[in-house]
Design an enzyme around this catalytic site. Structure first.
Site, short mmCIF file in Angstrom:
data_model
loop_
_atom_site.label_atom_id
_atom_site.label_comp_id
_atom_site.label_asym_id
_atom_site.label_seq_id
_atom_site.Cartn_x
_atom_site.Cartn_y
_atom_site.Cartn_z
N HIS A 1 0.83 -1.22 0.00
CA HIS A 1 0.00 0.00 0.00
C HIS A 1 0.86 1.27 0.00
CE1 HIS A 1 0.92 -1.30 4.06
NE2 HIS A 1 0.84 -0.03 4.45
N CYS B 1 7.93 -0.21 -1.62
CA CYS B 1 7.19 -0.17 -0.35
C CYS B 1 7.54 1.16 0.31
CB CYS B 1 7.50 -1.39 0.52
SG CYS B 1 9.19 -1.51 1.13
N THR C 1 9.90 2.04 2.41
CA THR C 1 11.35 2.32 2.33
C THR C 1 12.08 1.53 1.26
OG1 THR C 1 11.78 0.54 3.89
CG2 THR C 1 11.49 2.76 4.83
N HIS D 1 28.11 -3.80 -10.27
CA HIS D 1 28.88 -4.66 -9.36
C HIS D 1 28.11 -5.88 -8.85
CE1 HIS D 1 32.13 -1.55 -7.95
NE2 HIS D 1 31.93 -1.52 -9.27
N ASN D 2 26.79 -5.73 -8.70
CA ASN D 2 26.02 -6.79 -8.02
C ASN D 2 25.05 -7.52 -8.95
OD1 ASN D 2 25.94 -4.08 -6.02
ND2 ASN D 2 27.02 -5.86 -5.23
N ARG E 1 7.88 6.38 -0.19
CA ARG E 1 7.59 7.50 0.71
C ARG E 1 8.70 8.54 0.79
NH1 ARG E 1 5.06 3.76 5.53
NH2 ARG E 1 2.90 3.82 4.84
N ARG F 1 35.81 -9.85 -11.39
CA ARG F 1 35.83 -10.15 -9.95
C ARG F 1 34.42 -10.08 -9.35
NH1 ARG F 1 37.21 -4.90 -10.73
NH2 ARG F 1 36.44 -3.32 -9.28
N HIS F 2 33.55 -9.28 -9.98
CA HIS F 2 32.18 -9.16 -9.46
C HIS F 2 31.39 -10.45 -9.72
CE1 HIS F 2 33.06 -5.04 -8.62
NE2 HIS F 2 33.42 -4.84 -9.88
C1 RB5 Z 1 4.41 -0.13 5.70
O1 RB5 Z 1 3.98 0.80 6.62
C2 RB5 Z 1 5.95 -0.21 5.69
O2 RB5 Z 1 6.40 -0.78 6.86
C3 RB5 Z 1 6.43 -0.96 4.47
O3 RB5 Z 1 5.92 -0.37 3.33
C4 RB5 Z 1 7.94 -1.00 4.24
O4 RB5 Z 1 8.49 0.27 4.35
C5 RB5 Z 1 8.69 -2.02 4.95
O5 RB5 Z 1 9.90 -2.19 4.77
#
Ligand code: RB5
Length: 147
Positions: free
Chosen positions: A9, A65, A67, A98-99, A109, A132-133
């Site tokens: 969400h 999400c 973060t 590299h990854n 957010r 090397r990667h």
């Molecule tokens: C939802 O509130 C939040 O925890 C989720 O979107 C995320 O950031 C988790 O890592």
């Protein structure tokens, strides 16, 4: 390129915006959900995108999400997935170089759409450097076997 995209969400709005941007860039986008801003659990969508990439149903995956952190933790539980949380175009480019990150995890957010778009573009256009990667990501794959 075929790209699977998912969010919870907290990433729903940004995911919708990114789908529009990716389609404009000419990519084929598969939206695995969620489909509203009703509260839901990010591992459910990390699993769907991770499996799509792991089973070669999509070449890359994008997860959004709040973060990006929870999505990466969950997606990295799936075989063959190398999911990276990135915060700017430089880290997104290095995640490819590299990854060989095949899943990009973004904050819905804490980043603007413009920042998100720049990161996606940098991640998609940057090639894996190999050498090397490659040795190092093979060691990560080996850890999957030993776990
Ligand atoms: C939802 O509130 C939040 O925890 C989720 O979107 C995320 O950031 C988790 O890592």
């Amino acid at each position: 390129m075929k790209i699977a995209i998912g969010s919870d969400h907290a990433g729903f709005k940004r995911k919708k915006e990114l789908i529009t941007a990716l389609s404009r860039m000419g990519h084929r986008v598969v939206d695995v959900g969620c489909y509203s801003e009703d509260s839901c659990d990010y591992p459910d969508y990390a699993k769907k995108v991770g499996r799509a990439v792991s089973l070669n149903r999509a070449e890359r995956g994008i997860l959004v999400c709040g973060t990006g952190i929870g999505m990466a933790m969950a997606a990295n539980k799936i075989k063959n997935v190398r999911a990276a949380v990135c915060w700017n175009a430089k880290t997104a480019a290095l995640a490819s170089e590299h990854n060989q990150a095949n899943v990009l995890c973004l904050s819905g957010r804490l980043l603007s759409l413009n920042e998100g778009e720049k990161m996606v573009q940098a991640w998609l256009k940057t090639e894996f450097a190999g050498g090397r990667h490659l040795r190092r990501i093979r060691k990560i794959a080996q850890m999957e076997q030993e776990a």
